[in-house]
Design a protein around this motif. Structure first.
Motif, PDB file in Angstrom:
ATOM      1  N   SER A   1      78.012  42.347  55.020  1.00 44.74           N
ATOM      2  CA  SER A   1      79.156  43.211  55.268  1.00 44.74           C
ATOM      3  C   SER A   1      79.051  44.539  54.532  1.00 44.74           C
ATOM      4  CB  SER A   1      80.455  42.505  54.872  1.00 44.74           C
ATOM      5  OG  SER A   1      80.429  42.197  53.496  1.00 44.74           O
ATOM      6  N   LYS A   2      78.152  44.636  53.564  1.00 50.62           N
ATOM      7  CA  LYS A   2      77.992  45.897  52.847  1.00 50.62           C
ATOM      8  C   LYS A   2      76.538  46.344  52.939  1.00 50.62           C
ATOM      9  CE  LYS A   2      77.297  43.837  48.303  1.00 50.62           C
ATOM     10  NZ  LYS A   2      77.701  43.844  46.928  1.00 50.62           N
ATOM     11  N   THR A   3      76.303  47.578  52.650  1.00 52.93           N
ATOM     12  CA  THR A   3      74.951  48.094  52.747  1.00 52.93           C
ATOM     13  C   THR A   3      74.109  47.608  51.579  1.00 52.93           C
ATOM     14  OG1 THR A   3      75.572  50.099  51.567  1.00 52.93           O
ATOM     15  CG2 THR A   3      75.688  50.162  53.973  1.00 52.93           C
ATOM     16  N   HIS A   4      72.840  47.523  51.806  1.00 51.59           N
ATOM     17  CA  HIS A   4      71.876  47.117  50.782  1.00 51.59           C
ATOM     18  C   HIS A   4      71.746  48.251  49.779  1.00 51.59           C
ATOM     19  CE1 HIS A   4      68.335  45.145  49.155  1.00 51.59           C
ATOM     20  NE2 HIS A   4      67.638  46.251  49.316  1.00 51.59           N
ATOM     21  N   SER A   5      72.003  47.961  48.515  1.00 51.61           N
ATOM     22  CA  SER A   5      71.907  48.998  47.498  1.00 51.61           C
ATOM     23  C   SER A   5      70.545  48.940  46.814  1.00 51.61           C
ATOM     24  CB  SER A   5      73.026  48.855  46.476  1.00 51.61           C
ATOM     25  OG  SER A   5      72.925  47.623  45.813  1.00 51.61           O
ATOM     26  N   HIS A   6      70.134  50.062  46.276  1.00 48.88           N
ATOM     27  CA  HIS A   6      68.870  50.156  45.557  1.00 48.88           C
ATOM     28  C   HIS A   6      68.922  49.244  44.328  1.00 48.88           C
ATOM     29  CE1 HIS A   6      65.252  51.930  43.911  1.00 48.88           C
ATOM     30  NE2 HIS A   6      65.883  52.017  42.750  1.00 48.88           N
ATOM     31  N   LYS A   7      67.881  48.468  44.132  1.00 52.05           N
ATOM     32  CA  LYS A   7      67.795  47.577  42.969  1.00 52.05           C
ATOM     33  C   LYS A   7      66.824  48.171  41.958  1.00 52.05           C
ATOM     34  CE  LYS A   7      70.447  44.628  44.947  1.00 52.05           C
ATOM     35  NZ  LYS A   7      71.837  44.859  44.821  1.00 52.05           N
ATOM     36  N   SER A   8      67.320  48.457  40.788  1.00 51.39           N
ATOM     37  CA  SER A   8      66.491  49.027  39.733  1.00 51.39           C
ATOM     38  C   SER A   8      65.680  47.930  39.037  1.00 51.39           C
ATOM     39  CB  SER A   8      67.370  49.744  38.704  1.00 51.39           C
ATOM     40  OG  SER A   8      68.148  48.794  38.003  1.00 51.39           O
ATOM     41  N   VAL A   9      64.733  48.364  38.242  1.00 50.22           N
ATOM     42  CA  VAL A   9      63.952  47.428  37.434  1.00 50.22           C
ATOM     43  C   VAL A   9      64.896  46.615  36.547  1.00 50.22           C
ATOM     44  CG1 VAL A   9      62.275  47.290  35.556  1.00 50.22           C
ATOM     45  CG2 VAL A   9      61.837  48.783  37.507  1.00 50.22           C
ATOM     46  N   SER A  10      65.854  47.289  35.915  1.00 46.85           N
ATOM     47  CA  SER A  10      66.755  46.569  35.010  1.00 46.85           C
ATOM     48  C   SER A  10      67.668  45.604  35.765  1.00 46.85           C
ATOM     49  CB  SER A  10      67.582  47.539  34.162  1.00 46.85           C
ATOM     50  OG  SER A  10      68.429  48.312  34.960  1.00 46.85           O
ATOM     51  N   SER A  11      68.077  45.929  36.983  1.00 46.36           N
ATOM     52  CA  SER A  11      68.923  44.987  37.726  1.00 46.36           C
ATOM     53  C   SER A  11      68.140  43.744  38.124  1.00 46.36           C
ATOM     54  CB  SER A  11      69.584  45.649  38.936  1.00 46.36           C
ATOM     55  OG  SER A  11      68.648  45.991  39.924  1.00 46.36           O
ATOM     56  N   CYS A  12      66.861  43.903  38.458  1.00 43.07           N
ATOM     57  CA  CYS A  12      66.023  42.735  38.768  1.00 43.07           C
ATOM     58  C   CYS A  12      65.829  41.881  37.519  1.00 43.07           C
ATOM     59  CB  CYS A  12      64.673  43.178  39.323  1.00 43.07           C
ATOM     60  SG  CYS A  12      64.746  43.946  40.956  1.00 43.07           S
ATOM     61  N   LYS A  13      65.573  42.525  36.401  1.00 47.90           N
ATOM     62  CA  LYS A  13      65.375  41.813  35.137  1.00 47.90           C
ATOM     63  C   LYS A  13      66.659  41.098  34.715  1.00 47.90           C
ATOM     64  CE  LYS A  13      63.380  42.559  30.588  1.00 47.90           C
ATOM     65  NZ  LYS A  13      62.786  43.526  29.670  1.00 47.90           N
ATOM     66  N   ASN A  14      67.799  41.753  34.882  1.00 45.80           N
ATOM     67  CA  ASN A  14      69.084  41.131  34.537  1.00 45.80           C
ATOM     68  C   ASN A  14      69.386  39.932  35.434  1.00 45.80           C
ATOM     69  OD1 ASN A  14      69.491  43.008  32.520  1.00 45.80           O
ATOM     70  ND2 ASN A  14      70.812  44.310  33.754  1.00 45.80           N
ATOM     71  N   LYS A  15      69.061  40.036  36.713  1.00 43.19           N
ATOM     72  CA  LYS A  15      69.290  38.918  37.637  1.00 43.19           C
ATOM     73  C   LYS A  15      68.438  37.724  37.216  1.00 43.19           C
ATOM     74  CE  LYS A  15      70.885  36.949  41.353  1.00 43.19           C
ATOM     75  NZ  LYS A  15      72.308  36.657  41.522  1.00 43.19           N
ATOM     76  N   TRP A  16      67.179  37.970  36.875  1.00 45.44           N
ATOM     77  CA  TRP A  16      66.315  36.880  36.428  1.00 45.44           C
ATOM     78  C   TRP A  16      66.865  36.249  35.147  1.00 45.44           C
ATOM     79  CZ3 TRP A  16      63.505  33.121  37.576  1.00 45.44           C
ATOM     80  CH2 TRP A  16      62.673  32.499  36.654  1.00 45.44           C
ATOM     81  N   GLY A  17      67.355  37.071  34.232  1.00 47.54           N
ATOM     82  CA  GLY A  17      67.951  36.544  33.005  1.00 47.54           C
ATOM     83  C   GLY A  17      69.148  35.662  33.296  1.00 47.54           C
ATOM     84  N   ALA A  18      69.971  36.070  34.260  1.00 49.99           N
ATOM     85  CA  ALA A  18      71.141  35.261  34.633  1.00 49.99           C
ATOM     86  C   ALA A  18      70.709  33.941  35.271  1.00 49.99           C
ATOM     87  CB  ALA A  18      72.030  36.049  35.585  1.00 49.99           C
ATOM     88  N   LEU A  19      69.672  33.971  36.095  1.00 54.95           N
ATOM     89  CA  LEU A  19      69.174  32.737  36.716  1.00 54.95           C
ATOM     90  C   LEU A  19      68.603  31.787  35.673  1.00 54.95           C
ATOM     91  CD1 LEU A  19      67.489  34.219  39.907  1.00 54.95           C
ATOM     92  CD2 LEU A  19      69.490  32.706  39.852  1.00 54.95           C
ATOM     93  N   LYS A  20      67.847  32.318  34.710  1.00 53.94           N
ATOM     94  CA  LYS A  20      67.303  31.470  33.645  1.00 53.94           C
ATOM     95  C   LYS A  20      68.422  30.876  32.794  1.00 53.94           C
ATOM     96  CE  LYS A  20      64.326  33.593  31.096  1.00 53.94           C
ATOM     97  NZ  LYS A  20      63.220  34.084  30.255  1.00 53.94           N
ATOM     98  N   SER A  21      69.440  31.674  32.517  1.00 52.82           N
ATOM     99  CA  SER A  21      70.576  31.181  31.739  1.00 52.82           C
ATOM    100  C   SER A  21      71.298  30.059  32.482  1.00 52.82           C
ATOM    101  CB  SER A  21      71.541  32.324  31.437  1.00 52.82           C
ATOM    102  OG  SER A  21      72.673  31.848  30.758  1.00 52.82           O
ATOM    103  N   ALA A  22      71.525  30.250  33.769  1.00 52.77           N
ATOM    104  CA  ALA A  22      72.180  29.200  34.569  1.00 52.77           C
ATOM    105  C   ALA A  22      71.335  27.932  34.576  1.00 52.77           C
ATOM    106  CB  ALA A  22      72.421  29.701  35.994  1.00 52.77           C
ATOM    107  N   TYR A  23      70.036  28.080  34.703  1.00 51.18           N
ATOM    108  CA  TYR A  23      69.128  26.929  34.664  1.00 51.18           C
ATOM    109  C   TYR A  23      69.290  26.164  33.352  1.00 51.18           C
ATOM    110  CZ  TYR A  23      64.768  24.317  34.280  1.00 51.18           C
ATOM    111  OH  TYR A  23      63.849  23.311  34.102  1.00 51.18           O
ATOM    112  N   GLN A  24      69.337  26.885  32.221  1.00 48.21           N
ATOM    113  CA  GLN A  24      69.494  26.244  30.914  1.00 48.21           C
ATOM    114  C   GLN A  24      70.844  25.537  30.793  1.00 48.21           C
ATOM    115  OE1 GLN A  24      67.117  25.770  28.759  1.00 48.21           O
ATOM    116  NE2 GLN A  24      65.680  26.989  29.934  1.00 48.21           N
ATOM    117  N   GLN A  25      71.888  26.122  31.374  1.00 53.17           N
ATOM    118  CA  GLN A  25      73.210  25.484  31.351  1.00 53.17           C
ATOM    119  C   GLN A  25      73.180  24.160  32.124  1.00 53.17           C
ATOM    120  OE1 GLN A  25      75.536  26.589  29.375  1.00 53.17           O
ATOM    121  NE2 GLN A  25      74.518  28.508  28.923  1.00 53.17           N
TER     122      GLN A  25
END
Length: 111
Positions: free
Chosen positions: A31-55
């Motif tokens: 429903s929304k346009t694809h926004s540009h993903k920066s290096v830091s946004s990719c790194k932050n997403k991976w950090g959130a996924l790893k954190s969820a995995y640990q939880q």
């Protein structure tokens, strides 16, 4: 290998990941346009996924609770007190009260 210790990827991996994500077209049903993903946004997403995995690992180690990657905690009346105590000691597990973590098996293979 392009990974560092504990799957802490080096900068060139994040540059490649950002470039790859940004080269992909948006799905037509978004429903929304694809926004540009920066290096830091990719790194932050991976950090959130790893954190969820640990939880989820932490939840699974609590023997009186059941877990489903699709549905999260299988709370029964007898388990609410255990869950409430777990929430006090580890508030990061709260999102998994009513939802699972569908990426668990994929991240587990990477770890």
């Amino acid at each position: 290998s392009g990974t560092g210790d504990g799957l802490n990827f080096p900068k060139q991996v994040w540059n490649s990941a950002s470039g790859y994500v940004n080269s992909r077209p948006s799905p037509a049903n978004w429903s929304k346009t694809h926004s540009h993903k920066s290096v830091s946004s990719c790194k932050n997403k991976w950090g959130a996924l790893k954190s969820a995995y640990q939880q989820v690992i932490f939840i699974k180690s609590t023997s009186s609770l059941t877990w489903s990657d699709e549905d999260g905690i299988g709370l029964l009346d007898k388990n609410w007190s255990v869950w409430n105590e777990l929430l006090k000691s580890c508030p990061g597990v709260k999102p998994f009260t009513n939802k699972g973590f569908v990426h668990f098996a994929t991240i587990e293979q990477m770890m």
